[in-house]
Motif scaffolding. Structure first.
Motif, PDB file in Angstrom:
ATOM      1  N   THR A   1       0.859  -1.185   0.000  1.00  0.00           N
ATOM      2  CA  THR A   1       0.000   0.000   0.000  1.00  0.00           C
ATOM      3  C   THR A   1       0.895   1.234   0.000  1.00  0.00           C
ATOM      4  O   THR A   1       1.522   1.563   1.018  1.00  0.00           O
ATOM      5  N   LEU A   2       0.963   1.917  -1.115  1.00  0.00           N
ATOM      6  CA  LEU A   2       1.943   2.974  -1.318  1.00  0.00           C
ATOM      7  C   LEU A   2       1.766   4.149  -0.363  1.00  0.00           C
ATOM      8  O   LEU A   2       2.744   4.693   0.166  1.00  0.00           O
ATOM      9  N   ASP A   3       0.537   4.541  -0.119  1.00  0.00           N
ATOM     10  CA  ASP A   3       0.287   5.750   0.668  1.00  0.00           C
ATOM     11  C   ASP A   3       0.730   5.648   2.125  1.00  0.00           C
ATOM     12  O   ASP A   3       0.878   6.675   2.791  1.00  0.00           O
ATOM     13  N   ILE A   4       0.907   4.428   2.650  1.00  0.00           N
ATOM     14  CA  ILE A   4       1.273   4.308   4.057  1.00  0.00           C
ATOM     15  C   ILE A   4       2.762   4.047   4.263  1.00  0.00           C
ATOM     16  O   ILE A   4       3.215   3.896   5.397  1.00  0.00           O
TER      17      ILE A   4
ATOM     18  N   ASN B   1       1.307   8.827  -8.106  1.00  0.00           N
ATOM     19  CA  ASN B   1       1.227   9.067  -6.668  1.00  0.00           C
ATOM     20  C   ASN B   1       2.508   9.759  -6.188  1.00  0.00           C
ATOM     21  O   ASN B   1       3.613   9.352  -6.553  1.00  0.00           O
ATOM     22  N   PRO B   2       2.403  10.818  -5.374  1.00  0.00           N
ATOM     23  CA  PRO B   2       3.610  11.528  -4.922  1.00  0.00           C
ATOM     24  C   PRO B   2       4.552  10.679  -4.082  1.00  0.00           C
ATOM     25  O   PRO B   2       5.733  11.020  -3.944  1.00  0.00           O
ATOM     26  N   VAL B   3       4.061   9.559  -3.527  1.00  0.00           N
ATOM     27  CA  VAL B   3       4.907   8.691  -2.707  1.00  0.00           C
ATOM     28  C   VAL B   3       5.723   7.734  -3.582  1.00  0.00           C
ATOM     29  O   VAL B   3       6.710   7.168  -3.134  1.00  0.00           O
ATOM     30  N   TYR B   4       5.326   7.580  -4.826  1.00  0.00           N
ATOM     31  CA  TYR B   4       5.961   6.603  -5.720  1.00  0.00           C
ATOM     32  C   TYR B   4       7.491   6.704  -5.773  1.00  0.00           C
ATOM     33  O   TYR B   4       8.177   5.690  -5.655  1.00  0.00           O
TER      34      TYR B   4
ATOM     35  N   ILE C   1       3.209  -2.509   5.830  1.00  0.00           N
ATOM     36  CA  ILE C   1       3.029  -1.810   4.545  1.00  0.00           C
ATOM     37  C   ILE C   1       2.426  -2.683   3.449  1.00  0.00           C
ATOM     38  O   ILE C   1       2.115  -2.182   2.372  1.00  0.00           O
ATOM     39  N   GLY C   2       2.264  -3.992   3.713  1.00  0.00           N
ATOM     40  CA  GLY C   2       1.717  -4.854   2.675  1.00  0.00           C
ATOM     41  C   GLY C   2       1.672  -6.297   3.107  1.00  0.00           C
ATOM     42  O   GLY C   2       1.815  -6.618   4.297  1.00  0.00           O
ATOM     43  N   GLU C   3       1.444  -7.184   2.152  1.00  0.00           N
ATOM     44  CA  GLU C   3       1.362  -8.606   2.466  1.00  0.00           C
ATOM     45  C   GLU C   3       1.971  -9.433   1.342  1.00  0.00           C
ATOM     46  O   GLU C   3       2.181  -8.966   0.224  1.00  0.00           O
ATOM     47  N   VAL C   4       2.249 -10.684   1.675  1.00  0.00           N
ATOM     48  CA  VAL C   4       2.827 -11.637   0.730  1.00  0.00           C
ATOM     49  C   VAL C   4       1.711 -12.466   0.122  1.00  0.00           C
ATOM     50  O   VAL C   4       0.804 -12.914   0.830  1.00  0.00           O
TER      51      VAL C   4
ATOM     52  N   ILE D   1       5.469  -7.409  -7.764  1.00  0.00           N
ATOM     53  CA  ILE D   1       5.093  -6.417  -6.753  1.00  0.00           C
ATOM     54  C   ILE D   1       3.953  -5.573  -7.257  1.00  0.00           C
ATOM     55  O   ILE D   1       4.043  -4.904  -8.298  1.00  0.00           O
ATOM     56  N   GLN D   2       2.861  -5.590  -6.507  1.00  0.00           N
ATOM     57  CA  GLN D   2       1.699  -4.789  -6.845  1.00  0.00           C
ATOM     58  C   GLN D   2       1.631  -3.602  -5.900  1.00  0.00           C
ATOM     59  O   GLN D   2       1.726  -3.757  -4.683  1.00  0.00           O
ATOM     60  N   LEU D   3       1.478  -2.409  -6.458  1.00  0.00           N
ATOM     61  CA  LEU D   3       1.362  -1.209  -5.642  1.00  0.00           C
ATOM     62  C   LEU D   3      -0.090  -0.755  -5.608  1.00  0.00           C
ATOM     63  O   LEU D   3      -0.705  -0.537  -6.660  1.00  0.00           O
ATOM     64  N   LEU D   4      -0.634  -0.646  -4.405  1.00  0.00           N
ATOM     65  CA  LEU D   4      -2.006  -0.168  -4.231  1.00  0.00           C
ATOM     66  C   LEU D   4      -1.981   1.320  -3.876  1.00  0.00           C
ATOM     67  O   LEU D   4      -1.196   1.756  -3.028  1.00  0.00           O
ATOM     68  N   VAL D   5      -2.798   2.119  -4.560  1.00  0.00           N
ATOM     69  CA  VAL D   5      -2.852   3.560  -4.317  1.00  0.00           C
ATOM     70  C   VAL D   5      -4.299   3.984  -4.069  1.00  0.00           C
ATOM     71  O   VAL D   5      -5.232   3.276  -4.371  1.00  0.00           O
TER      72      VAL D   5
END
Length: 500
Positions: A399-402, A441-444, A483-486, A496-500
């Motif tokens: 999850t990119l935003d966190i 996304n600005p966090v990218y 920040i994410g899961e496997v 790798i999947q990025l959620l925004v």
């Protein structure tokens, strides 16, 4: 501005009074003295006569009365009012902006002719004389080298040998080592306090050696703090493997310079490194110190772990939760700092993060059954996550935003300021799915930022993840977060999947 008692001492501002030209202690005179002071110091170094300086006789005075009004005077004329305060405020703000908005720095284009001040020929001539073996002070340009100490300083910067001829002298090194107090361990048989050619250590029965090396040049002007960061960074690999550090070997490059300055820098650098190594019960048992163009420090750290228990990057299981212990952004922040674009509090916060040990975090992860672990360093969050997913044969969702960022990081990235390694790390974007949306996304950009002394990234069983994060925060890792899961890998799809 040249003092009457010593031709090599200059003064400016309130600490000096100009003979035959007394003036009030006002800032306008200090500011105006800057350019001629610079010019005359250069002339003195080149053995040329200084230029006379006569301060202005009349000057503008603007004094605030504290109620957004001011008194203004020049010579015999004076006035007051709110307009005078606005005038003063305009002048003050314009002056301070010179310090807040510094001009951009651009690298020199080596394929173009570079203009040199003709007066520097004097210094070059002096260097050539030193190379030729001049021993008499009188043979050098007057004013440039009036003492043997000055001649020694010049000779410091001429031809330097390579090979073992580039080593720091033993006398200076002995003085530095005598000032240090490296920690001792019972399993170190021969260490830094002995004159032997190599260290000898015992390996506990049933243990396996874990070894790692890191080396990089300084990015800050404080050798002590740099030593702490470098040592903490080097130990991160050992902790990420779940190992206990035992010994360290230091590789130091110290800039050419006057011996007293070199010795002081070396002492501060090693003191900073030992400050961290001693805290972690790691013995400095030897090393190598040589001359170079920039300050740099490398540490080869050896530790041990119970046979067959070393943490790996390859143990991630489907359903595990990804936990990160420290915020990201050191690469971009110090790139901004080099351009004078980073605020002081941003740099201070980054250094605090970089000097925080990963030992407690590693122990915490192991206690909560982590399945895989690594430290986040030069390849950035994405680079190290790619290594873990590839070695484990899985995929991940983030999850990119966190993803946590150090204060100021996103701001400098938004201005287009990145580490020089950032572009290389971006090449790994082929491992990302949902790239088109994520890239807006600005966090990218944060996931590509190279970290120095970064935190740990670990996969934790889902049932333990929340408790693990809470425990990490209680241990002082305030930015620790899941920040994410496997997940299972999809054949032919990015891992790798990025959620925004």
């Amino acid at each position: 501005m040249q003092t009457l008692t010593d031709a090599d001492i200059f003064a400016a501002g309130d600490i000096g009074a100009v003979v035959d030209h007394p003036r009030p202690k006002a800032g306008v005179f200090a500011v105006r003295q800057g350019p001629p002071l610079t010019e005359n110091i250069r002339l003195r170094l080149l053995g040329e006569a200084a230029k006379p300086f006569r301060p202005q006789e009349k000057f503008l005075s603007l004094i605030s009365t504290g109620d957004k009004c001011a008194v203004v005077s020049r010579g015999n004329w004076a006035a007051e009012g709110a307009w005078a305060w606005r005038w003063k405020d305009f002048i003050d703000q314009r002056f301070m902006q010179k310090f807040n908005k510094l001009p951009e720095m651009y690298p020199a284009k080596m394929d173009q002719d570079v203009h040199l001040d003709p007066r520097l020929v004097g210094a070059e001539h002096a260097a050539e004389l030193v190379r030729a073996g001049v021993s008499e002070i009188g043979d050098l340009p007057k004013g440039l080298t009036d003492t043997e100490k000055a001649l020694g300083a010049i000779s410091t910067f001429v031809m330097r040998c390579g090979g073992c001829g580039s080593k720091v002298g033993s006398t200076m090194l002995d003085r530095v080592l005598a000032e240090l107090a490296p920690s001792s361990r019972s399993d170190v048989v021969i260490g830094l306090d002995e004159p032997d050619d190599a260290a000898v250590v015992n390996v506990p029965e049933g243990k396996q050696l874990v070894q790692s090396v890191d080396f990089f040049r300084s990015f800050i002007g404080d050798p002590f703090v740099f030593g702490k960061v470098a040592a903490n960074h080097a130990l991160g690999d050992i902790f990420a493997m779940g190992a206990e550090p035992q010994t360290a070997l230091a590789t130091v490059t110290i800039p050419y310079g006057v011996e007293s300055k070199v010795e002081a820098d070396l002492l501060q650098l090693l003191s900073g490194a030992l400050n961290v190594l001693s805290t972690e019960n790691t013995a400095l048992v030897g090393g190598h110190t040589s001359e170079g163009s920039e300050l740099a420090l490398g540490l080869t750290v050896t530790g041990f772990v119970d046979a067959g228990t070393a943490m790996r990057k390859s143990g991630m299981n489907t359903g595990d939760i990804l936990v990160l212990t420290k915020p990201l952004g050191t690469g971009a922040l110090f790139a901004a700092d080099m351009r004078c674009k980073a605020k002081g509090r941003w740099v201070c916060a980054a250094l605090c993060s970089m000097t925080q040990s990963n030992r407690a975090a590693a122990d915490c992860f192991i206690g909560y059954g982590t399945t895989a672990m690594t430290d986040v360093s030069g390849f950035g969050l994405l680079g190290h996550l790619v290594e873990m997913t590839k070695a484990s044969g899985v995929a991940t969702t983030v999850t990119l935003d966190i993803v946590p960022a150090l204060e100021g990081t996103l701001e400098v990235m938004d201005k287009g300021i990145f580490s020089s390694l950032h572009a290389e790390n971006v090449r790994l974007r082929r491992a990302i799915s949902g790239l088109e949306k994520a890239a807006r996304n600005p966090v990218y950009p944060l996931i590509f930022d190279p970290q120095t002394a970064g935190g740990l990234l670990a996969s934790v069983p889902a049932d333990n993840a929340e408790s693990c994060v809470n425990a990490l925060r209680e241990l002082g890792y305030g930015s620790a977060i899941a920040i994410g899961e496997v997940r299972e890998a999809d054949a032919g799809q990015p891992a790798i999947q990025l959620l925004v």
